[in-house]
Scaffold this motif. Structure first.
Motif, PDB file in Angstrom:
ATOM      1  N   HIS A  22      34.613  14.845  42.088  1.00  0.00           N
ATOM      2  CA  HIS A  22      34.708  14.356  43.471  1.00  0.00           C
ATOM      3  C   HIS A  22      34.645  15.561  44.426  1.00  0.00           C
ATOM      4  CE1 HIS A  22      36.140  12.392  47.074  1.00  0.00           C
ATOM      5  NE2 HIS A  22      36.175  11.219  46.452  1.00  0.00           N
ATOM      6  N   PRO A  23      33.786  15.496  45.454  1.00  0.00           N
ATOM      7  CA  PRO A  23      33.597  16.681  46.314  1.00  0.00           C
ATOM      8  C   PRO A  23      34.851  17.053  47.129  1.00  0.00           C
ATOM      9  CG  PRO A  23      32.427  14.763  47.196  1.00  0.00           C
ATOM     10  CD  PRO A  23      32.920  14.370  45.849  1.00  0.00           C
ATOM     11  N   ASP A  24      35.720  16.095  47.404  1.00  0.00           N
ATOM     12  CA  ASP A  24      36.857  16.383  48.291  1.00  0.00           C
ATOM     13  C   ASP A  24      38.157  16.667  47.543  1.00  0.00           C
ATOM     14  OD1 ASP A  24      35.054  15.746  50.262  1.00  0.00           O
ATOM     15  OD2 ASP A  24      35.736  13.647  50.405  1.00  0.00           O
ATOM     16  N   TYR A  25      38.145  16.490  46.230  1.00  0.00           N
ATOM     17  CA  TYR A  25      39.401  16.589  45.494  1.00  0.00           C
ATOM     18  C   TYR A  25      39.377  17.695  44.458  1.00  0.00           C
ATOM     19  CZ  TYR A  25      40.490  11.870  47.270  1.00  0.00           C
ATOM     20  OH  TYR A  25      40.752  10.784  48.059  1.00  0.00           O
ATOM     21  N   GLU A  26      40.567  18.197  44.215  1.00  0.00           N
ATOM     22  CA  GLU A  26      40.791  19.094  43.082  1.00  0.00           C
ATOM     23  C   GLU A  26      41.906  18.444  42.280  1.00  0.00           C
ATOM     24  OE1 GLU A  26      40.182  23.387  43.568  1.00  0.00           O
ATOM     25  OE2 GLU A  26      42.380  23.414  43.579  1.00  0.00           O
ATOM     26  N   VAL A  27      41.708  18.281  40.996  1.00  0.00           N
ATOM     27  CA  VAL A  27      42.676  17.530  40.192  1.00  0.00           C
ATOM     28  C   VAL A  27      43.534  18.470  39.355  1.00  0.00           C
ATOM     29  CG1 VAL A  27      42.960  15.706  38.469  1.00  0.00           C
ATOM     30  CG2 VAL A  27      41.034  15.603  40.084  1.00  0.00           C
ATOM     31  N   ILE A  28      44.833  18.264  39.411  1.00  0.00           N
ATOM     32  CA  ILE A  28      45.748  18.955  38.493  1.00  0.00           C
ATOM     33  C   ILE A  28      46.580  17.894  37.793  1.00  0.00           C
ATOM     34  CG2 ILE A  28      45.808  21.052  39.894  1.00  0.00           C
ATOM     35  CD1 ILE A  28      48.580  20.207  40.905  1.00  0.00           C
ATOM     36  N   GLY A  29      47.163  18.258  36.660  1.00  0.00           N
ATOM     37  CA  GLY A  29      47.864  17.216  35.910  1.00  0.00           C
ATOM     38  C   GLY A  29      49.078  17.707  35.163  1.00  0.00           C
ATOM     39  N   TYR A  30      49.982  16.766  34.926  1.00  0.00           N
ATOM     40  CA  TYR A  30      51.160  17.003  34.090  1.00  0.00           C
ATOM     41  C   TYR A  30      51.011  16.200  32.810  1.00  0.00           C
ATOM     42  CZ  TYR A  30      55.705  15.633  32.178  1.00  0.00           C
ATOM     43  OH  TYR A  30      56.734  15.328  31.326  1.00  0.00           O
ATOM     44  N   ALA A  31      51.178  16.873  31.661  1.00  0.00           N
ATOM     45  CA  ALA A  31      51.288  16.161  30.386  1.00  0.00           C
ATOM     46  C   ALA A  31      52.432  16.822  29.628  1.00  0.00           C
ATOM     47  CB  ALA A  31      49.990  16.245  29.602  1.00  0.00           C
ATOM     48  N   ARG A  32      53.325  16.013  29.091  1.00  0.00           N
ATOM     49  CA  ARG A  32      54.503  16.526  28.401  1.00  0.00           C
ATOM     50  C   ARG A  32      54.092  17.434  27.235  1.00  0.00           C
ATOM     51  NH1 ARG A  32      57.232  14.160  24.360  1.00  0.00           N
ATOM     52  NH2 ARG A  32      55.973  12.291  24.577  1.00  0.00           N
ATOM     53  N   ARG A  33      53.038  17.011  26.528  1.00  0.00           N
ATOM     54  CA  ARG A  33      52.605  17.795  25.366  1.00  0.00           C
ATOM     55  C   ARG A  33      51.502  18.771  25.785  1.00  0.00           C
ATOM     56  NH1 ARG A  33      51.454  12.833  21.517  1.00  0.00           N
ATOM     57  NH2 ARG A  33      50.760  12.086  23.552  1.00  0.00           N
ATOM     58  N   SER A  34      51.696  20.054  25.459  1.00  0.00           N
ATOM     59  CA  SER A  34      50.803  21.088  26.007  1.00  0.00           C
ATOM     60  C   SER A  34      49.361  20.943  25.520  1.00  0.00           C
ATOM     61  CB  SER A  34      51.331  22.482  25.657  1.00  0.00           C
ATOM     62  OG  SER A  34      51.357  22.642  24.252  1.00  0.00           O
ATOM     63  N   HIS A  35      49.167  20.400  24.310  1.00  0.00           N
ATOM     64  CA  HIS A  35      47.779  20.331  23.811  1.00  0.00           C
ATOM     65  C   HIS A  35      46.949  19.319  24.617  1.00  0.00           C
ATOM     66  CE1 HIS A  35      49.315  16.873  21.444  1.00  0.00           C
ATOM     67  NE2 HIS A  35      48.068  16.460  21.473  1.00  0.00           N
ATOM     68  N   ILE A  36      47.615  18.345  25.210  1.00  0.00           N
ATOM     69  CA  ILE A  36      46.875  17.382  26.040  1.00  0.00           C
ATOM     70  C   ILE A  36      46.354  18.082  27.305  1.00  0.00           C
ATOM     71  CG2 ILE A  36      47.041  15.236  27.394  1.00  0.00           C
ATOM     72  CD1 ILE A  36      47.203  14.687  24.431  1.00  0.00           C
ATOM     73  N   GLY A  37      47.250  18.824  27.960  1.00  0.00           N
ATOM     74  CA  GLY A  37      46.836  19.560  29.148  1.00  0.00           C
ATOM     75  C   GLY A  37      45.751  20.581  28.835  1.00  0.00           C
ATOM     76  N   ALA A  38      45.904  21.251  27.694  1.00  0.00           N
ATOM     77  CA  ALA A  38      44.911  22.251  27.293  1.00  0.00           C
ATOM     78  C   ALA A  38      43.552  21.590  27.069  1.00  0.00           C
ATOM     79  CB  ALA A  38      45.378  22.954  26.006  1.00  0.00           C
ATOM     80  N   GLN A  39      43.580  20.428  26.453  1.00  0.00           N
ATOM     81  CA  GLN A  39      42.342  19.690  26.214  1.00  0.00           C
ATOM     82  C   GLN A  39      41.690  19.294  27.544  1.00  0.00           C
ATOM     83  OE1 GLN A  39      40.955  18.952  23.014  1.00  0.00           O
ATOM     84  NE2 GLN A  39      39.240  18.572  24.429  1.00  0.00           N
ATOM     85  N   ALA A  40      42.527  18.796  28.480  1.00  0.00           N
ATOM     86  CA  ALA A  40      42.003  18.366  29.785  1.00  0.00           C
ATOM     87  C   ALA A  40      41.382  19.548  30.527  1.00  0.00           C
ATOM     88  CB  ALA A  40      43.099  17.708  30.613  1.00  0.00           C
ATOM     89  N   MET A  41      41.994  20.724  30.407  1.00  0.00           N
ATOM     90  CA  MET A  41      41.418  21.920  31.042  1.00  0.00           C
ATOM     91  C   MET A  41      40.117  22.315  30.358  1.00  0.00           C
ATOM     92  SD  MET A  41      44.574  24.359  32.206  1.00  0.00           S
ATOM     93  CE  MET A  41      43.428  25.564  32.888  1.00  0.00           C
ATOM     94  N   ALA A  42      40.145  22.282  29.014  1.00  0.00           N
ATOM     95  CA  ALA A  42      38.929  22.617  28.257  1.00  0.00           C
ATOM     96  C   ALA A  42      37.786  21.662  28.599  1.00  0.00           C
ATOM     97  CB  ALA A  42      39.223  22.577  26.751  1.00  0.00           C
ATOM     98  N   ASP A  43      38.127  20.392  28.862  1.00  0.00           N
ATOM     99  CA  ASP A  43      37.108  19.390  29.223  1.00  0.00           C
ATOM    100  C   ASP A  43      36.638  19.550  30.674  1.00  0.00           C
ATOM    101  OD1 ASP A  43      37.453  18.326  26.702  1.00  0.00           O
ATOM    102  OD2 ASP A  43      38.648  16.594  27.358  1.00  0.00           O
ATOM    103  N   GLY A  44      37.253  20.426  31.421  1.00  0.00           N
ATOM    104  CA  GLY A  44      36.910  20.571  32.835  1.00  0.00           C
ATOM    105  C   GLY A  44      37.381  19.412  33.687  1.00  0.00           C
ATOM    106  N   VAL A  45      38.366  18.694  33.211  1.00  0.00           N
ATOM    107  CA  VAL A  45      38.840  17.476  33.856  1.00  0.00           C
ATOM    108  C   VAL A  45      39.926  17.794  34.877  1.00  0.00           C
ATOM    109  CG1 VAL A  45      40.276  15.461  33.299  1.00  0.00           C
ATOM    110  CG2 VAL A  45      38.128  15.859  32.060  1.00  0.00           C
ATOM    111  N   VAL A  46      40.734  18.792  34.588  1.00  0.00           N
ATOM    112  CA  VAL A  46      41.731  19.250  35.560  1.00  0.00           C
ATOM    113  C   VAL A  46      41.528  20.747  35.793  1.00  0.00           C
ATOM    114  CG1 VAL A  46      43.496  17.506  34.996  1.00  0.00           C
ATOM    115  CG2 VAL A  46      43.501  19.705  33.775  1.00  0.00           C
ATOM    116  N   LYS A  47      41.870  21.157  37.016  1.00  0.00           N
ATOM    117  CA  LYS A  47      41.810  22.580  37.386  1.00  0.00           C
ATOM    118  C   LYS A  47      42.980  23.324  36.749  1.00  0.00           C
ATOM    119  CE  LYS A  47      39.821  25.456  40.450  1.00  0.00           C
ATOM    120  NZ  LYS A  47      38.386  25.650  40.637  1.00  0.00           N
TER     121      LYS A  47
END
Lengths: 287, 287
Positions: free
Chosen positions: B24-49
């Motif tokens: 989305h051109p107007d948004y930057e997405v960040i996220g909370y996941a209790r388990r670190s591998h989920i967040g790491a995966q989301a970053m690796a996927d380019g899904v969250v900044k």
């Protein structure tokens, strides 16, 4: 010599049976349809060898006589036609409820004739000869009813109908006549009324349109059968009246149980209930 | 400058939202996941900044803060995190029931922050980040709740969430907060319990296996949702306890009505009932 299968009613089920058996090496199919253009169409399609607008002609020639009209109509016609049934005849019917028709048959069946009921669980919201198809029964459950204690029931007749179901590609099951209608009330007829109730509660008041805009896939599936033909379902449900009432009473007990769990905040038991239901549903999916 | 969307929980809904908004051109997405591998995966996927295993970091940075955990967990976390919410923040949640979370929000929301709830009606029997997909909301109803009398509710916030739903391909509806949970109980939560009840009645006793061999497409569809995740549905149903009880009581009234029609042989009225239900269901199909 080929045996003659006489089909009373060339609607969705009777017509599909005729189409499915048209090329059977051992059978010759004839049919009764009240409206002459249906019989003419079936003859033109090569689906029946002969078609009649009077059922008596079919009854007199049939080795296997299939009543394929709605249950009450089947019973009415059977009573009228019983005097013309030949002693050699194997009588069957494809109704979705059994007890009412069976009662009439037992009362009027001539000596020497046999009665073995079947329930091919195929159907559609759209009925009529035009919708009939040779492969309608393929993959569908084809129930042959057992009724050993009944003098007119015949093991040989049951085996013939089992073979017919297999020829048509059905998944053949044998179920005791005494269990059939109760089982059907629980797995089909009661759920059908519930689908209608849920549609009514969701859409039947002033908020209906708004509420239905929130409904999603779960609602779509749960209420799908409520789109069925009301006149047809009226006949199915009322021909199984007592068992449907019994199944609805059982559902009332379950509702009371779940309401009680919710009102007492016994959420663990609720989850266990959902887990058991899931296990049943998952097992069913594997059938 | 891009606005930061902070997503609390990267499961099926939160993860799909992150994936859908990643470009989305107007948004930057960040996220909370209790388990670190989920967040790491989301970053690796380019899904969250950026991804965090502590929600506070997300809360402090978010312009739009999305609670995407189950309703009770959302409420617990909100209470903990409220002190760190910035006054500019637009708070939302994607829960399928609203009243409980809204009550917590109203109690703890800091001055200047806004709360506009949404309910994207997408889901699956399978949850988790791995099942999340950018187009999960495409074609699904995306409800934005209106609550004009509530000081923290904001028309501008609602419009931002309407635009977000449209961007993700959702069918946007606006519904009053006070109506939402009752409507959902009728079109989804009560029907879910009924699906479990029908599965239980069909398969839960000694005749279950035999009875289920007679079950066909109608049963399959009516009970489909009973295959859903019991722990998830426990939380949905119990978070909407009073409304589910009310809807079950309404269903009891309908059952009494239908039983009465059957027992008095008022078959014409039964057929009319089925006809009205069919009209509602057919209208729904056209939605």
């Amino acid at each position: 010599m080929k045996r003659t299968v006489g089909i009373i009613g060339l609607g969705l089920l009777g017509g599909s049976l005729a189409k499915g058996l048209a090329l059977h090496p051992d059978y010759e199919v004839i049919g009764y349809a009240r409206r002459s253009h249906i019989g003419a169409q079936a003859m033109a399609d090569g689906v029946v060898k002969a078609a009649y607008t009077e059922a008596r002609a079919v009854v007199e020639q049939a080795d296997i006589l299939v009543f394929a009209l709605p249950p009450d109509t089947n019973a009415r016609l059977f009573e009228e036609l019983a005097p013309y049934i030949q002693p050699r005849t194997l009588i069957t019917d494809v109704s979705s409820t059994k007890v009412n028709f069976a009662r009439t048959v037992k009362q009027y069946i001539p000596m020497g004739a046999h009665f073995v009921s079947i329930h091919p669980m195929a159907g559609s919201e759209k009925g009529g000869y035009a919708m009939a198809q040779a492969d309608l029964f393929k993959g569908c459950t084809w129930i042959v009813l057992t009724d050993e204690s009944e003098p007119s029931w015949s093991e040989a007749g049951a085996q013939e109908l089992v073979a017919m179901g297999e020829y048509l590609g059905g998944r053949v099951e044998q179920i005791a006549m005494k269990d059939h209608d109760g089982f059907m009330a629980t797995v089909s007829h009661m759920p059908h009324t519930v689908a209608a109730m849920i549609a009514t509660l969701a859409g039947g008041d002033a908020h209906g349109a708004l509420r239905l805009r929130l409904a999603a896939g779960g609602f779509r599936d749960i209420t799908r059968v409520a789109g069925g033909n009301p006149a047809m379902w009226r006949e199915i449900i009322t021909s199984n009246r007592q068992e449907v009432v019994r199944a609805l009473s059982q559902l009332e007990e379950q509702i009371l149980h779940i309401k009680n769990l919710l009102l007492t905040s016994d959420d663990d038991t609720l989850e266990t209930y959902l887990k058991i239901a899931k296990t049943i549903r998952d097992d069913f999916s594997h059938l």
